[in-house]
Design a protein around this motif. Structure first.
Motif, PDB file in Angstrom:
ATOM      1  N   GLY A   1       9.395  27.015 -12.331  1.00  0.00           N
ATOM      2  CA  GLY A   1       8.808  27.462 -13.603  1.00  0.00           C
ATOM      3  C   GLY A   1       9.817  27.711 -14.703  1.00  0.00           C
TER       4      GLY A   1
ATOM      5  N   LYS B   1       9.118  23.862  -4.820  1.00  0.00           N
ATOM      6  CA  LYS B   1       7.670  23.933  -4.612  1.00  0.00           C
ATOM      7  C   LYS B   1       6.974  24.115  -5.956  1.00  0.00           C
ATOM      8  CE  LYS B   1       3.963  26.146  -2.093  1.00  0.00           C
ATOM      9  NZ  LYS B   1       3.505  27.311  -1.315  1.00  0.00           N
ATOM     10  N   GLN B   2       7.497  25.044  -6.768  1.00  0.00           N
ATOM     11  CA  GLN B   2       6.862  25.314  -8.067  1.00  0.00           C
ATOM     12  C   GLN B   2       7.912  25.886  -9.034  1.00  0.00           C
ATOM     13  OE1 GLN B   2       3.408  27.880  -7.855  1.00  0.00           O
ATOM     14  NE2 GLN B   2       2.308  26.613  -9.321  1.00  0.00           N
TER      15      GLN B   2
ATOM     16  N   TYR C   1       6.316  31.812  -9.771  1.00  0.00           N
ATOM     17  CA  TYR C   1       7.084  30.572  -9.919  1.00  0.00           C
ATOM     18  C   TYR C   1       8.522  30.748  -9.425  1.00  0.00           C
ATOM     19  CZ  TYR C   1       3.310  28.622 -12.728  1.00  0.00           C
ATOM     20  OH  TYR C   1       2.100  28.144 -13.137  1.00  0.00           O
TER      21      TYR C   1
ATOM     22  N   GLY D   1       9.040  26.985  -0.810  1.00  0.00           N
ATOM     23  CA  GLY D   1       8.717  28.136  -1.660  1.00  0.00           C
ATOM     24  C   GLY D   1       9.195  29.462  -1.097  1.00  0.00           C
TER      25      GLY D   1
ATOM     26  N   GLY E   1      10.461  20.197 -12.022  1.00  0.00           N
ATOM     27  CA  GLY E   1       9.232  20.991 -12.141  1.00  0.00           C
ATOM     28  C   GLY E   1       8.267  20.264 -13.057  1.00  0.00           C
ATOM     29  N   THR E   2       7.071  20.820 -13.242  1.00  0.00           N
ATOM     30  CA  THR E   2       6.108  20.242 -14.182  1.00  0.00           C
ATOM     31  C   THR E   2       6.223  21.018 -15.484  1.00  0.00           C
ATOM     32  OG1 THR E   2       4.684  19.791 -12.300  1.00  0.00           O
ATOM     33  CG2 THR E   2       3.694  19.561 -14.482  1.00  0.00           C
TER      34      THR E   2
END
Length: 698
Positions: A395, A392-393, A321, A373, A417-418
């Motif tokens: 964390g 991109k991701q 991440y 990323g 982010g999610t």
């Protein structure tokens, strides 16, 4: 979570929603003055609480008046006269009798008061008894009692309200009395019945009546306890819902085994303190869980927060991440970037710095790399929350000096982010009372241990007559190879303030005090590149002394600087003084903080005393909180919290703790507040937080 269904129509049509102008004695013109007090509706009027009370419960006889004693008397006005004293001072005397004797209420140079007093009016006077040719009360507090006005009976507890210009206590009380006795019965009970029973609270209607017009101080105490509890319970219930909402979300579950742990520790070139080990354990437990981490890390300047944050960052990166690290200023963001970069020079971590001063072409490259990323860790300022920044991701989000950011900014970064984990750091220790309110939704970790080999900074007060001694001491330290900070409250001289300024003083110090030394100047009006160059020059020992404003309060790490001199120290808040002191003592040599100035009030004197007695950030935070109050300590508004109308977080801490326990217990039993008995409380939270509802999710 709380849903946002519309408030029932009946509430909107309640008499309490009527404009205050319809109250007898207000009207359209006067309602504008009420508006300045935040009173627009009759409900606002009822919840405009007194700031103090006069004790008229112990009315004494004039015959009992003893010179030097404080006394409250009630009697009729027998005569009013004004005269000129020999020194041309105007003297107003109002003679009052109560059947047992006569006393004169005397005011100097306030002839306009004469129009307020009429013979045969009943008046209550409170003041210190003096004697001239006869008994006097010098500049007493007074209340003129009209026949139809509160208090009609003798004595009583008289409310004193926070008011604005063109509004008298007497007239305001009269209008308030009408509002209370006509409309307080319309206030609906929001507290659940089981809580009222358990705490033996008076009803809300009784509490409102007795907070304004209590018959006794016992009635007042019961009313205040009830209203303080309800205010704090509402706040803590919102916190409990916010926390529950976070815990109900599904977050990321990081794998942090022995292999990852060993790789991270290989990059840390020193032994961690027990406090750092404890906090890393708490953070890794959070990160392993599938619930999102929402943790506040508190630790004094120099306690090693950055290394702890770096551990979390590397754990996230090891799991594939990205991490974002946001600091409040460019200087601080750059310093974090350089510090972490130094630790990671033998790793494969791809880092980028993103601040507002980066040129557009270079910025575009960085944004592309973040989105694709190709960047594992981005360190930056507010620039990180701009819409153009896409991860991109993402964390893990780390926010440093969080009180410099509002809640909404925290949310913006989190939304990139999610459900990323969030670690919030502060070097401003937060008093326990505040951490239960402002940060009741966060888990809290504390670094309460400093790395070994750092002697505590010695703090000394330097009065005006010892200034030259202090300069000689600085010179002696510099000859040993050390460096000195000298901080001033102003950049340039100002006609408004009789204070020394950084610009003028840097010239004076260079020419008159330290002609053989190299004196640098740093302040916030300089361009970013110029500030960076001066700081770098100071770090590389091209200056012996750096004259600065509070721009150095956060983020500059100069291990060779052993003296922090703060001029006009009485003008700085305790937390600010402590932050400035934290800029030194980074090396193994003994460091000194010199507080120049002459405390001109009991508060500024208490600040100086506290600084010279302790280096413990938490003790300093508690004292700062006591001296400044919660409103100033942190910009409470930026945290999305409603203003407290009646509670005092210091005085009412036991009630706060009780309200918090009850609120968290209620949410554990009814997480959605769907039970009928909790309907009104849910509605109250929606009304209290209004547009802040989204913040319940932060």
């Amino acid at each position: 979570m709380v849903d946002t269904q519309p408030i029932a129509k009946t509430t909107l049509q309640s008499p309490l929603q009527q404009s205050v102008q319809y109250l007898k004695g207000v009207g359209p013109k006067r309602s504008d003055i009420f508006g300045k007090l935040g009173i627009h509706t009759i409900r606002d009027m009822l919840f405009h609480f007194p700031r103090d009370y006069k004790d008229h419960t112990r009315i004494q006889k004039i015959s009992e008046a003893a010179v030097g004693a404080e006394i409250t008397i009630q009697g009729k006005i027998l005569g009013v006269q004004t005269r000129m004293a020999r020194n041309r001072k105007n003297i107003l005397e109002v003679f009052v009798g109560d059947g047992t004797g006569t006393i004169a209420a005397t005011w100097f140079n306030q002839p306009f008061l004469a129009n307020k007093f009429r013979v045969d009016n009943t008046v209550i006077l409170h003041g210190k008894v003096g004697a001239y040719k006869y008994l006097q009360l010098l500049s007493p507090e007074y209340d003129i009692i009209q026949e139809d006005e509160f208090p009609a009976k003798e004595g009583g507890v008289v409310p004193v309200y926070p008011l604005t210009e063109r509004m008298s206590q007497t007239h305001f009380r009269k209008i308030m009395k009408l509002a209370v006795f006509q409309f307080s019965g319309y206030i609906e009970e929001a507290l659940p019945e089981e809580i009222i029973r358990k705490n033996r609270f008076v009803s809300i209607n009784e509490a409102i009546r007795d907070i304004h017009f209590p018959e006794t101080f016992e009635h007042l105490k019961n009313a205040r306890s009830r209203l303080v509890y309800e205010e704090l319970f509402t706040l803590e219930l919102a916190m409990a819902l916010r926390r529950r909402g976070i815990k109900e979300e599904t977050g990321l579950s990081f794998k942090i085994g022995a292999n990852v742990d060993a790789h991270i520790r290989n990059l840390i070139p020193f032994t961690l303190t027990k406090a750092q080990e404890r906090v890393i354990y708490e953070i890794t437990e959070d990160m392993r869980s599938s619930k999102p981490m929402n943790r506040l890390l508190q630790g004094d300047v120099g306690s090693g927060k950055t290394v702890v944050a770096m551990y979390a960052i590397l754990a996230a990166i090891a799991n594939g991440y990205q991490a974002a690290f946001m600091g409040p200023t460019e200087i601080l963001a750059k310093q974090h970037f350089q510090t972490i970069q130094k630790y990671l020079e033998h790793s494969y971590v791809r880092m980028r710095l993103l601040t507002g001063d980066i040129r557009s072409r270079q910025k575009k490259d960085i944004l592309d790399q973040i989105q694709s990323g190709q960047v594992d860790l981005v360190v930056g300022t507010h620039a990180l929350i701009e819409d153009t920044v896409q991860f991109k991701q993402l964390g893990l989000v780390v926010i440093d000096e969080q009180h410099k950011f509002g809640v909404v900014q925290r949310l913006k970064l989190k939304k990139k982010g999610t459900c990323p984990d969030m670690l919030i750091m502060t070097a401003t220790p937060i008093p326990r009372t505040l951490s239960l309110t402002l940060f009741g939704d966060l888990d809290i970790s504390i670094l309460d241990e400093m790395p070994p080999g750092r002697p505590p900074v010695k703090t000394l007060w330097v009065p005006a007559d010892k200034e030259m001694n202090a300069y000689r001491f600085m010179y002696a330290e510099i000859t040993k190879g050390r460096q000195v900070f000298i901080v001033y409250p102003l950049v340039e001289e100002s006609e408004k303030f009789d204070l020394k300024s950084a610009v003028a003083e840097s010239k004076r110090l260079q020419l008159e005090v330290f002609p053989t030394l190299r004196v640098g100047l740093l302040h916030g009006q300089m361009k970013s590149a110029e500030k960076d160059k001066i700081m770098m020059d100071f770090k590389e020992k091209r200056y012996d002394i750096l004259v600065s404003t509070v721009i150095i309060e956060v983020g500059i790490d100069i291990p060779n600087a052993s003296i922090m001199a703060i001029v006009h120290a009485e003008r700085f808040g305790l937390s600010q003084l402590h932050q400035l002191r934290g800029r030194i003592g980074r090396g193994s040599e003994q460091s000194y903080c010199l507080l120049f100035g002459n405390p001109n009030s009991s508060v500024s004197g208490e600040r100086i005393r506290t600084m010279t007695r302790t280096c413990d950030g938490f003790k300093i935070a508690e004292m700062d909180f006591r001296l400044r109050g919660p409103g100033e300590f942190f910009g409470t508004r930026q945290h999305g919290l409603p203003e407290l109308r009646i509670s005092d977080l210091i005085k009412d801490f036991p009630i706060l703790k009780k309200a918090r326990d009850d609120a968290f217990e209620l949410v554990s039993q009814d997480p959605q507040l769907i039970m009928n008995t909790h309907d009104k409380m849910k509605q109250k939270i929606l009304e209290t937080f209004k547009d802040r509802l989204e913040l319940i999710n932060i």
